[in-house]
Write a protein that holds these residues in place. Structure first.
Motif, PDB file in Angstrom:
ATOM      1  N   SER A 113      -5.072  40.965   6.885  1.00 42.63           N
ATOM      2  CA  SER A 113      -5.491  39.758   7.589  1.00 42.63           C
ATOM      3  C   SER A 113      -5.649  40.007   9.080  1.00 42.63           C
ATOM      4  O   SER A 113      -5.250  41.033   9.601  1.00 42.63           O
ATOM      5  N   GLU A 114      -6.228  39.016   9.745  1.00 40.95           N
ATOM      6  CA  GLU A 114      -6.369  39.073  11.199  1.00 40.95           C
ATOM      7  C   GLU A 114      -5.171  38.381  11.827  1.00 40.95           C
ATOM      8  O   GLU A 114      -4.762  37.312  11.390  1.00 40.95           O
ATOM      9  N   ASN A 115      -4.624  39.002  12.859  1.00 41.96           N
ATOM     10  CA  ASN A 115      -3.465  38.457  13.555  1.00 41.96           C
ATOM     11  C   ASN A 115      -3.790  38.269  15.030  1.00 41.96           C
ATOM     12  O   ASN A 115      -4.488  39.093  15.624  1.00 41.96           O
ATOM     13  N   PRO A 116      -3.271  37.206  15.662  1.00 40.31           N
ATOM     14  CA  PRO A 116      -3.514  37.012  17.093  1.00 40.31           C
ATOM     15  C   PRO A 116      -2.870  38.120  17.914  1.00 40.31           C
ATOM     16  O   PRO A 116      -1.807  38.622  17.560  1.00 40.31           O
ATOM     17  N   MET A 117      -3.527  38.503  18.998  1.00 36.73           N
ATOM     18  CA  MET A 117      -3.000  39.514  19.918  1.00 36.73           C
ATOM     19  C   MET A 117      -2.798  38.887  21.290  1.00 36.73           C
ATOM     20  O   MET A 117      -3.698  38.230  21.809  1.00 36.73           O
ATOM     21  N   SER A 118      -1.641  39.096  21.873  1.00 33.72           N
ATOM     22  CA  SER A 118      -1.378  38.564  23.211  1.00 33.72           C
ATOM     23  C   SER A 118      -1.468  39.681  24.241  1.00 33.72           C
ATOM     24  O   SER A 118      -1.317  40.855  23.921  1.00 33.72           O
ATOM     25  N   GLY A 119      -1.733  39.280  25.482  1.00 34.29           N
ATOM     26  CA  GLY A 119      -1.773  40.223  26.592  1.00 34.29           C
ATOM     27  C   GLY A 119      -3.040  41.054  26.676  1.00 34.29           C
ATOM     28  O   GLY A 119      -3.069  42.050  27.393  1.00 34.29           O
ATOM     29  N   ILE A 120      -4.106  40.657  25.990  1.00 35.31           N
ATOM     30  CA  ILE A 120      -5.363  41.401  26.006  1.00 35.31           C
ATOM     31  C   ILE A 120      -6.294  40.788  27.048  1.00 35.31           C
ATOM     32  O   ILE A 120      -6.512  39.570  27.068  1.00 35.31           O
TER      33      ILE A 120
END
Length: 132
Positions: A113-120
């Motif tokens: 699945s697709e997961n949210p990424m922080s700090g990008i």
């Protein structure tokens, strides 16, 4: 009539036709960057102060795009970005930043699945109109 380009700041320039006595609309291109939050959402407020309560640099948004840069060789670790929203009152744009998680099924690695990424860090480019 000629077309003039005026640089207003390092992140914005506008185009308008000279020779008109009272031009009604001016096209502007706004560039900016925003970092994704814990939910994987990067939001760029293109106002004079860069905050949600500021006066907008645009009256309407004609076109917006987002981009992210990665040199990671692993497809699973690379961030992906897609436009999420163009605000109706022309104050902000936002994008979703995700990556793909790997899943093992019966001993075989498959994409999950697709997961949210922080700090990008996300680059935005917005084309819009500004009323004089």
């Amino acid at each position: 009539m000629s077309i003039e380009f005026i640089s207003l700041a390092p992140t914005m320039f506008q185009v308008f036709k000279s020779g008109e006595s009272n031009p009604q609309k001016i096209k502007r291109i706004v560039y900016g960057q925003a970092t994704s939050d814990a939910n994987g959402i990067a939001t760029l407020y293109f106002t004079y102060n860069g905050l949600p309560n500021g006066n907008p640099l645009l009256t309407t948004i004609d076109y917006a795009l987002s981009s992210v840069y990665s040199t990671n060789p692993s497809i699973i670790a690379r961030p992906r970005v897609q436009m999420r929203e163009k605000n109706v009152v022309a104050k902000y744009v936002s994008a979703n930043v995700t990556n793909i998680s790997g899943v093992t099924v019966l001993g075989i690695n498959v994409l999950g699945s697709e997961n949210p990424m922080s700090g990008i860090l996300v680059d935005f480019m917005i084309l819009g109109s500004f009323d004089n």
